[in-house]
Enzyme design. Structure first.
Site, mmCIF file in Angstrom:
data_model
loop_
_atom_site.group_PDB
_atom_site.id
_atom_site.type_symbol
_atom_site.label_atom_id
_atom_site.label_comp_id
_atom_site.label_asym_id
_atom_site.label_seq_id
_atom_site.Cartn_x
_atom_site.Cartn_y
_atom_site.Cartn_z
ATOM 1 N N ARG A 167 0.808 -1.232 0.000
ATOM 2 C CA ARG A 167 0.000 0.000 0.000
ATOM 3 C C ARG A 167 0.834 1.272 0.000
ATOM 4 N NH1 ARG A 167 -2.893 -3.002 3.821
ATOM 5 N NH2 ARG A 167 -4.730 -3.968 2.878
ATOM 6 N N GLU A 221 -5.384 27.528 -7.920
ATOM 7 C CA GLU A 221 -6.031 28.237 -9.005
ATOM 8 C C GLU A 221 -6.165 27.264 -10.175
ATOM 9 O OE1 GLU A 221 -4.710 31.982 -11.704
ATOM 10 O OE2 GLU A 221 -3.584 31.567 -9.895
ATOM 11 N N HIS A 263 2.284 20.675 -26.939
ATOM 12 C CA HIS A 263 2.017 19.241 -26.857
ATOM 13 C C HIS A 263 0.773 18.779 -27.613
ATOM 14 C CE1 HIS A 263 5.333 19.177 -24.099
ATOM 15 N NE2 HIS A 263 5.205 17.869 -23.896
ATOM 16 N N HIS A 288 9.577 12.187 -29.000
ATOM 17 C CA HIS A 288 8.701 13.141 -28.319
ATOM 18 C C HIS A 288 9.270 14.569 -28.362
ATOM 19 C CE1 HIS A 288 5.828 14.829 -25.541
ATOM 20 N NE2 HIS A 288 6.791 15.171 -24.703
ATOM 21 N N HIS A 347 1.568 15.709 -29.878
ATOM 22 C CA HIS A 347 0.925 14.396 -29.769
ATOM 23 C C HIS A 347 0.323 13.970 -31.103
ATOM 24 C CE1 HIS A 347 0.581 15.020 -25.142
ATOM 25 N NE2 HIS A 347 1.721 14.432 -25.474
ATOM 26 N N ASN A 375 1.258 22.136 -21.082
ATOM 27 C CA ASN A 375 0.923 21.375 -22.284
ATOM 28 C C ASN A 375 1.230 22.154 -23.569
ATOM 29 O OD1 ASN A 375 -0.030 18.782 -22.889
ATOM 30 N ND2 ASN A 375 -1.952 19.671 -23.663
ATOM 31 N N LYS A 387 8.411 24.192 -13.355
ATOM 32 C CA LYS A 387 7.357 23.172 -13.357
ATOM 33 C C LYS A 387 6.734 23.057 -11.966
ATOM 34 C CE LYS A 387 5.729 18.606 -14.505
ATOM 35 N NZ LYS A 387 5.962 17.215 -14.860
ATOM 36 N N GLU A 405 11.869 20.588 -23.799
ATOM 37 C CA GLU A 405 10.995 20.877 -22.651
ATOM 38 C C GLU A 405 11.506 22.116 -21.899
ATOM 39 O OE1 GLU A 405 8.170 19.200 -22.226
ATOM 40 O OE2 GLU A 405 8.533 17.293 -23.275
ATOM 41 N N ARG A 448 -2.094 24.512 -14.789
ATOM 42 C CA ARG A 448 -1.235 23.414 -15.191
ATOM 43 C C ARG A 448 -1.282 23.162 -16.705
ATOM 44 N NH1 ARG A 448 -0.063 18.134 -11.565
ATOM 45 N NH2 ARG A 448 1.526 17.282 -12.903
ATOM 46 N N LYS A 450 3.580 12.060 -10.651
ATOM 47 C CA LYS A 450 2.807 11.082 -11.438
ATOM 48 C C LYS A 450 3.623 9.818 -11.641
ATOM 49 C CE LYS A 450 0.112 14.314 -14.273
ATOM 50 N NZ LYS A 450 -0.048 14.823 -15.656
HETATM 51 N N1 LIG Z 1 5.698 11.259 -14.637
HETATM 52 C C1 LIG Z 1 5.689 12.334 -15.402
HETATM 53 O O1 LIG Z 1 5.238 13.401 -15.004
HETATM 54 C C2 LIG Z 1 6.282 12.245 -16.767
HETATM 55 C C3 LIG Z 1 6.572 13.412 -17.485
HETATM 56 C C4 LIG Z 1 7.161 13.309 -18.730
HETATM 57 C C5 LIG Z 1 7.456 12.047 -19.258
HETATM 58 N N2 LIG Z 1 7.160 10.933 -18.540
HETATM 59 C C6 LIG Z 1 7.456 9.594 -19.068
HETATM 60 O O2 LIG Z 1 8.848 9.484 -19.270
HETATM 61 C C7 LIG Z 1 9.080 8.491 -20.265
HETATM 62 C C8 LIG Z 1 10.163 8.959 -21.190
HETATM 63 O O3 LIG Z 1 11.324 9.194 -20.422
HETATM 64 P P1 LIG Z 1 12.791 9.109 -21.042
HETATM 65 O O4 LIG Z 1 12.835 9.888 -22.285
HETATM 66 O O5 LIG Z 1 13.713 9.423 -19.937
HETATM 67 O O6 LIG Z 1 12.871 7.577 -21.503
HETATM 68 P P2 LIG Z 1 13.623 6.286 -20.909
HETATM 69 O O7 LIG Z 1 13.466 6.180 -19.461
HETATM 70 O O8 LIG Z 1 13.185 5.149 -21.738
HETATM 71 O O9 LIG Z 1 15.145 6.595 -21.251
HETATM 72 C C9 LIG Z 1 15.557 6.632 -22.601
HETATM 73 C C10 LIG Z 1 16.727 5.690 -22.859
HETATM 74 O O10 LIG Z 1 17.908 6.254 -22.323
HETATM 75 C C11 LIG Z 1 18.612 5.303 -21.548
HETATM 76 N N3 LIG Z 1 19.324 6.091 -20.544
HETATM 77 C C12 LIG Z 1 18.834 6.617 -19.394
HETATM 78 N N4 LIG Z 1 19.762 7.372 -18.799
HETATM 79 C C13 LIG Z 1 20.863 7.324 -19.576
HETATM 80 C C14 LIG Z 1 22.138 7.920 -19.492
HETATM 81 N N5 LIG Z 1 22.469 8.751 -18.494
HETATM 82 N N6 LIG Z 1 23.038 7.651 -20.472
HETATM 83 C C15 LIG Z 1 22.700 6.850 -21.516
HETATM 84 N N7 LIG Z 1 21.492 6.289 -21.650
HETATM 85 C C16 LIG Z 1 20.592 6.511 -20.686
HETATM 86 C C17 LIG Z 1 17.566 4.372 -21.038
HETATM 87 O O11 LIG Z 1 18.100 3.123 -20.749
HETATM 88 C C18 LIG Z 1 16.581 4.317 -22.213
HETATM 89 O O12 LIG Z 1 17.000 3.349 -23.121
HETATM 90 C C19 LIG Z 1 7.749 8.243 -20.931
HETATM 91 O O13 LIG Z 1 7.253 6.984 -20.538
HETATM 92 C C20 LIG Z 1 6.855 9.342 -20.420
HETATM 93 O O14 LIG Z 1 5.503 8.951 -20.321
HETATM 94 C C21 LIG Z 1 6.595 11.013 -17.316
HETATM 95 ZN ZN LIG Z 2 6.662 16.569 -23.132
#
Ligand SMILES: NC(=O)c1ccc[n+]([C@@H]2O[C@H](COP(=O)([O-])OP(=O)(O)OC[C@H]3O[C@@H](n4cnc5c(N)ncnc54)[C@H](O)[C@@H]3O)[C@@H](O)[C@H]2O)c1
Ligand SMILES: [Zn+2]
Length: 369
Positions: A126, A242, A253, A269, A257, A250, A232, A190, A246, A148
């Site tokens: 939990r 308010e 985006h 992305h 998307h 976006n 952020k 970003e 948020r 999130k």
């Molecule tokens: N929770 C949120 O608020 C939020 C916000 C934006 C995005 N996201 C999520 O984040 C994800 C995308 O994140 P991402 O782009 O980090 O992808 P990811 O976690 O898949 O990382 C991308 C690649 O880079 C590699 N990697 C990571 N760190 C590295 C480093 N220092 N050196 C070399 N390689 C490295 C990883 O192994 C992976 O293959 C999506 O699933 C998206 O939905 C979440």
């Molecule tokens: Zn984004």
């Protein structure tokens, strides 16, 4: 260099209804992880979760030295493993290894690891505390703030999850050395968005520091991550009081998307966000909301940072429109967009998003065609 705590000692805290937590941003963060674990996961049985690729970088010392040893769980790298199956496997491992309520989880990796390991933490017994150690620029500037967590399902992204903030975030920009260019650019897109929607000075700083950013200078990246996290965090916590602000996060985006979907998700992305920001600024100009020249200035910065300013493939306007209409943020058949008025300022009348006519959208798409 000492660890810098954004939040407690400084002006902005990552805070929302579920609690607040510090984000440490420093070029020696990884080597001081042991200390951070002692501080934030004291007296817990700690286990680290990483994808296989990041774990390999760690083992081969390419990520820097982690001043900590303990149990590690891995899963295959990539978005397609951000699933309920991975969640179940990691959870079962914890059960088999008899991890109890005193568990502490360290999520080391990109946004996929943060979301997946964060969701494991949210649901295990939990909920057990977790520390986020983002290793991609996107995870540092975006995913580490807001609390999130979650996984994808075959029908869509992030459909199952929970709001579950970490106890702390440790971001060390030195680890970004090994990040592939395309992933690095994605984080920069970003950051440009953050300047554009909330802070003109930051946007202009990005313009001045473009070369040092591309060289991945740790001190410049430290400032970038800090400022983006502050922006952020400020927008997310403001949203508590308010409602609706948020939505400005976006920016870019809605179009991004749509473009990603049209490309069958082959468009990264960050590339989609760059094109989306240019297009949505052009939209705002055409509607008379933004100063003329805005989209051109945004495009110049994005181009200097190595991001695309034209779509890499032909754009079919009607398919793009229906992809955007399918986006969950666009209820009732109208496309709603958060519009920039000038760098650092967003349009509000009275809400933070504005319905945009299809003819305006059609016209603006020419900017990125
Ligand atoms: N929770 C949120 O608020 C939020 C916000 C934006 C995005 N996201 C999520 O984040 C994800 C995308 O994140 P991402 O782009 O980090 O992808 P990811 O976690 O898949 O990382 C991308 C690649 O880079 C590699 N990697 C990571 N760190 C590295 C480093 N220092 N050196 C070399 N390689 C490295 C990883 O192994 C992976 O293959 C999506 O699933 C998206 O939905 C979440
Ligand atoms: Zn984004």
């Amino acid at each position: 260099v000492s660890l810098r705590e954004v939040g407690r000692d400084e002006s902005v805290t990552v805070a929302h209804a579920l609690g607040s937590y510090p984000v440490y941003v420093a070029p020696d963060g990884l080597s001081r992880l042991g200390e951070m674990i002692d501080r934030h996961l004291a007296a817990r049985r700690v286990i680290l979760i990483a994808d296989e690729q990041v774990y390999h970088l760690l083992e081969s010392q390419q990520l820097g030295s982690l001043n900590w040893s303990g149990d590690v769980l891995t899963f295959p790298a990539g978005e397609r493993f951000k699933t309920r199956e991975s969640w179940a496997r990691l959870t079962d491992e914890l059960v088999q290894r008899r991890y109890g309520r005193d568990t502490g989880i360290v999520a080391l990796g990109g946004g996929v690891t943060g979301d997946l390991a964060g969701f494991v933490a949210a649901t295990y017994m939990r909920g057990v505390p977790h520390l986020q150690v983002p290793t991609t620029l996107l995870a540092m500037v975006d995913a580490s703030v807001g609390g999130k967590t979650g996984v994808n399902t075959p029908t869509g992204k992030n459909l199952v999850g929970a709001f579950f903030p970490p106890v702390a975030v440790v971001a060390d920009p030195v680890v970004l050395r090994t990040l592939p260019d395309s992933a690095f650019r994605g984080g920069l897109a970003e950051a440009v968005k953050h300047g554009l929607i909330a802070d003109r000075e930051y946007f202009e700083w990005l313009e001045k520091q473009a070369d040092r950013l591309l060289a991945r200078d740790p001190s410049v990246l430290t400032h970038l991550v800090r400022r983006s996290v502050e922006i952020k965090a400020e927008v997310v916590s403001d949203d508590e009081r308010e409602s609706g602000r948020r939505a400005i996060l976006n920016a870019g985006h809605t179009v991004a998307h749509g473009l990603e979907q049209l490309s069958g998700y082959s468009l990264p992305h960050g590339d989609g966000v760059a094109l989306g920001l240019i297009d949505e600024c052009a939209l705002a100009e055409q509607m008379g909301v933004a100063d003329p020249g805005l989209s051109q200035r945004v495009a110049s910065l994005l181009e200097r940072l190595g991001l695309p300013i034209r779509s890499p493939y032909p754009l079919d306007t009607s398919r793009l429109m229906s992809a955007m209409l399918g986006d969950k943020k666009n209820r009732e058949g109208a496309i709603h967009v958060a519009l920039v008025t000038q760098i650092g300022h967003m349009h509000r009348d009275p809400t933070w998003t504005t319905p945009v006519s299809s003819s305006t959208i059609n016209q603006a798409i020419d900017t990125i065609r």
